[in-house]
Design a protein around this motif. Structure first.
Motif, short mmCIF file in Angstrom:
data_model
loop_
_atom_site.label_atom_id
_atom_site.label_comp_id
_atom_site.label_asym_id
_atom_site.label_seq_id
_atom_site.Cartn_x
_atom_site.Cartn_y
_atom_site.Cartn_z
N ALA A 124 0.37 -4.01 -17.36
CA ALA A 124 0.77 -2.69 -16.85
C ALA A 124 2.17 -2.33 -17.33
N THR B 75 1.97 -1.24 -20.94
CA THR B 75 1.41 0.11 -21.02
C THR B 75 2.48 1.14 -20.66
N GLU B 76 3.25 0.88 -19.60
CA GLU B 76 4.34 1.79 -19.22
C GLU B 76 5.33 1.94 -20.36
N TRP C 165 0.02 -7.57 -14.17
CA TRP C 165 1.32 -6.90 -14.00
C TRP C 165 1.99 -6.73 -15.36
#
Length: 156
Positions: free
Chosen positions: A99, A102-103, A96
């Protein structure tokens, strides 16, 4: 919000104090606005629509009670999990967290408007978030989790 204007993270800076926390608060409010608790949905939707400020929401006795009640349920669930479940949750949290990074590097998270993300230069200069040890690491459907969450049980 599908039915009108939504506050942006700059409007949350009064309570969040910096851009990263404001972005995290906006994401949390979006999650709560579709979650299972009706009082928290009401509070989150009110803040997102601009009907009440974050300061008002976080000092309202009913909303505060709902937040603490949810946190207590999460804490109790964490205390009851096995070491294997804790390791699995830690792995899910790592995925999580990656991610989210990365966002942020891409400058936009799911459901966020343009300009609300972090540029690559900003993402590279901030320190890595502290990995919490609490039971709330896995956000799951309608759950709370992630860096800067509600607390920790100290159990691994």
């Amino acid at each position: 919000m599908p039915d009108g204007r939504e506050v942006d993270q700059s409007e949350l800076l009064g309570v969040a104090k910096d851009e990263e926390r404001a972005r995290s608060l906006l994401r949390a409010l979006r999650t709560l606005s579709t979650g299972p608790d009706p009082k928290l949905r009401e509070m989150a939707r009110g803040v997102l629509r601009g009907d009440l400020t974050a300061e008002q929401a976080f000092t309202d006795p009913e909303y505060t009670a709902a937040l603490f009640s949810g946190a207590d349920k999460i804490r109790r669930a964490g205390e009851q999990r096995t070491d294997a479940e804790a390791r699995e949750a830690s792995e899910r949290f790592g995925a999580w967290q990656e991610a989210r990074r990365t966002e942020d590097e891409q400058g936009q998270g799911p459901g966020e408007g343009q300009g609300q993300g972090v540029s690559r230069s900003d993402a590279g200069t901030r320190s890595a978030p502290h990995q919490p040890s609490g039971p709330w690491r896995h956000s799951g459907p309608g759950g709370l989790g992630g860096p800067g969450g509600l607390g920790s049980s100290g159990r691994r």
